[in-house]
Scaffold this active site. Structure first.
Site, PDB file in Angstrom:
ATOM      1  CE  LYS A 261      -3.365   2.565   2.848  1.00 23.91           C
ATOM      2  NZ  LYS A 261      -4.318   2.530   3.981  1.00 23.91           N
ATOM      3  CG  ASP A 266      -5.829   7.833   4.244  1.00 28.48           C
ATOM      4  OD1 ASP A 266      -6.749   8.387   3.593  1.00 28.48           O
ATOM      5  OD2 ASP A 266      -5.997   6.822   4.960  1.00 28.48           O
ATOM      6  CE  LYS A 273      -6.957   8.732   7.606  1.00 30.05           C
ATOM      7  NZ  LYS A 273      -7.715   7.529   8.005  1.00 30.05           N
ATOM      8  CG  ASP A 285      -2.162   5.230   4.734  1.00 33.40           C
ATOM      9  OD1 ASP A 285      -1.998   4.205   5.421  1.00 33.40           O
ATOM     10  OD2 ASP A 285      -3.239   5.538   4.197  1.00 33.40           O
ATOM     11  CG  ASP A 344     -10.323   7.281   6.018  1.00 36.87           C
ATOM     12  OD1 ASP A 344      -9.222   7.269   5.445  1.00 36.87           O
ATOM     13  OD2 ASP A 344     -10.470   7.490   7.236  1.00 36.87           O
ATOM     14  CD  GLU A 346      -6.737   5.080   2.032  1.00 36.80           C
ATOM     15  OE1 GLU A 346      -7.797   5.253   2.662  1.00 36.80           O
ATOM     16  OE2 GLU A 346      -5.656   4.825   2.584  1.00 36.80           O
ATOM     17  NE  ARG A 348     -10.904  -1.705   3.130  1.00 35.22           N
ATOM     18  CZ  ARG A 348     -11.556  -1.946   4.265  1.00 35.22           C
ATOM     19  NH1 ARG A 348     -12.647  -2.700   4.273  1.00 35.22           N
ATOM     20  NH2 ARG A 348     -11.115  -1.446   5.393  1.00 35.22           N
TER      21      ARG A 348
END
Ligand code: BES
Ligand code: MN
Ligand code: ZN
Length: 497
Positions: A261, A266, A273, A285, A344, A346, A348
């Site tokens: 990832k 993020d 968030k 992230d 949020d 994102e 996956r």
């Protein structure tokens, strides 16, 4: 950046003459239940050092009221006309376990941050101890800064027994790889765009066997997840970065494909968030991508008989007019459709493309993804363990035990099939998050989602949201990116036959 200042490890003879050529000598000490002190490593040599300087180290420890706690440090100034060495550093080794010896290394490394000095360490004995200790000397020494005044990015030299030169060499390779991952993670997102990540990958691969391929713009048309997330950021867009280690003659070697990832920041996207300060750490992230890039970049030095391909799924999850919306339906690589629930989640979405790409094109013997995927993993395991998901129990056992040795510890979590209903969508093949009211186990449902894209592969998912970042400067970690996963994956790949 730190990489220019990674300490050097040197193999030296274990003699008094050789030891006193360092600026400092570190000696590991142990306190038993009766309160008696001893020196578990190199005790004969330590006795000679004591008599050379006319010292009694047990008396010194009693004077300091030493507890023997792992990493506890006492300094004793010394002098001798014929010696360069001007201090002895006594370091507690707790119960002298491998992890104590590792943490004693981190404590010494931290003490020598920014110092251009040499330290001979008499703390570890066996090859495994030397490896753990030497890696953490470097990890504890790590610092990353953009300060323009008052910081010294000088690097010390650490000397260890030459009877374990192979362990010392390996420690240098591993610690360099971890430091490299940390550098990438610490770099802020205004510098670290997905395009910047691609440049890093290319520069690491220069003058080596590694081959780098980067896809961007229209070349990503089949990568629905990467596009949906990454097109929220105006410039420059998402990148699919493939780095392969497949030297000549490797055709029949086992193939490990790593998917990382690589969210360079993020914000959460439209599902922003909250509270906002939960966003502060989100330049990290991309820790999964950083770890696997560092691992594959180390392969030419480690030279395992294994082909390794790393797929970095790089995008920024920004809030903008081109951001994806909750309720959008996207088509992933390979054709699976997914209804976006919460922008949020994102990670996956970008991983799904990478896993499907690997399954459909790369024929991996092992497919491993590494991701700062869910806050739920941190809730469950804290920051000391990564959450590991796989149906292959033997592999889980192996990774668990390798993690206990290297310090990158992982815990085998269940893929609970009963929870799969959380991913049912009315309009697409799957929901991308569990949106049923009060549906819990966020790390488990995320893993179940990823599994849909892994075909019949031997798959492992590492949710490293907890250990990828350290909130404090302690143990082997600086405050910030830890480089979690690098040691574990290098050790595991090296162990594949
Ligand atoms: N990057 C975060 C996960 C994360 C949280 C990593 C804290 C490190 C520290 C991820 O993209 C995320 O936002 N996950 C959501 C998923 C949810 C919306 C289903 C989460 O964990 O809250
Ligand atoms: Mn997120
Ligand atoms: Zn994220």
């Amino acid at each position: 950046m730190s990489l220019s200042a990674v300490p050097t490890l040197k193999a030296q003879l274990l003699t008094v003459e050789s030891v006193i050529r360092a600026n400092s000598i570190a000696i590991g000490f142990l306190k038993n239940e009766e309160g008696n002190f001893s020196f578990p490593s190199n005790s004969a040599l330590i006795a000679k050092v004591e008599s050379y300087f006319g010292l009694n180290l047990v008396d010194e420890l009693a004077f300091f009221s030493a507890t023997g706690k792992t990493g506890e440090i006492f300094e004793i100034p010394i002098s001798a006309e014929s010696a360069k060495c001007d201090r002895i550093i006594l370091v507690g080794v707790g119960s002298n376990s491998l992890s104590d010896i590792r943490l004693a290394g981190a404590s010494l490394g931290r003490k020598f941050r920014g110092k251009e000095s040499s330290l001979f360490t008499l703390v570890a004995n066996s090859g495994a101890e030397i490896l753990a200790h030497a890696v953490s000397l470097i990890l504890g020494n790590y610092q990353w800064t953009k300060k323009t005044t008052g910081v010294k990015l000088k690097a010390p030299e650490f000397y260890l027994s030459s009877s374990h030169s192979a362990s010392i060499e390996r420690a240098q390779i591993i610690a360099r790889a971890v430091s490299r991952a940390r550098d990438l993670i610490h770099t802020p997102a205004n510098i670290k765009t997905p395009a910047w990540m691609a440049l890093q990958a290319k520069s690491f691969a220069r003058n080596s066997d590694l081959v780098v391929t980067v896809l961007s713009g229209k070349e990503l048309s089949e990568f629905g997840g990467l596009q949906a997330v990454g097109n929220s950021s105006p410039n420059p867009g998402p990148r699919f970065i493939q780095i392969s280690y497949a030297p000549r003659g490797s055709k029949n070697w086992p193939h490990v494909v790593l998917v990382g990832k690589g969210i360079t920041f993020d914000t959460g996207g439209i599902s922003l968030k909250r509270p906002y300060d939960t966003m502060i750490g989100m330049k990290s992230d991309m820790s999964g991508a950083a770890a696997i890039l560092s691992v594959v970049s180390a392969m030419p030095s480690v030279a395992p008989k294994v082909r390794v391909t790393a797929l970095l799924m790089c995008a920024e999850n920004a809030l903008s007019a081109t951001a994806q919306r909750p309720s959008d339906v996207i088509t992933h690589y390979g054709g699976t459709t997914v209804e976006v629930i919460n922008t949020d989640a994102e990670g996956r979405l970008v991983l799904a493309d990478g896993l499907a790409f690997a399954d459909l094109n790369l024929d991996p013997d092992y497919l491993v993804d590494v991701a700062t995927l869910t806050g739920a993993a941190t809730l469950g395991l804290g920051r000391q363990y990564g959450a590991m998901y796989t149906r292959n129990n033997a592999l889980a056992k192996k990774l668990h035990s390798l993690g206990e040795i290297s310090g990158d510890r992982v815990w085998h979590m269940p893929l609970i099939d009963d929870y799969a209903i959380a991913l049912e969508s009315f309009v697409a093949d799957y929901n991308h998050t569990a949106d049923k009211p009060k549906f819990s186990a966020g790390s488990v449902t995320a893993a179940l989602f990823l599994e849909k894209f892994t075909g019949e592969r031997n798959w492992v998912h590492l949710d490293i949201a907890g250990p990828a970042r350290s909130e404090t400067d302690s143990g082997e970690n600086p405050k910030g990116g830890t480089g979690f996963g690098v040691r574990l994956l290098i050790d595991w790949i090296s162990s594949i036959k």
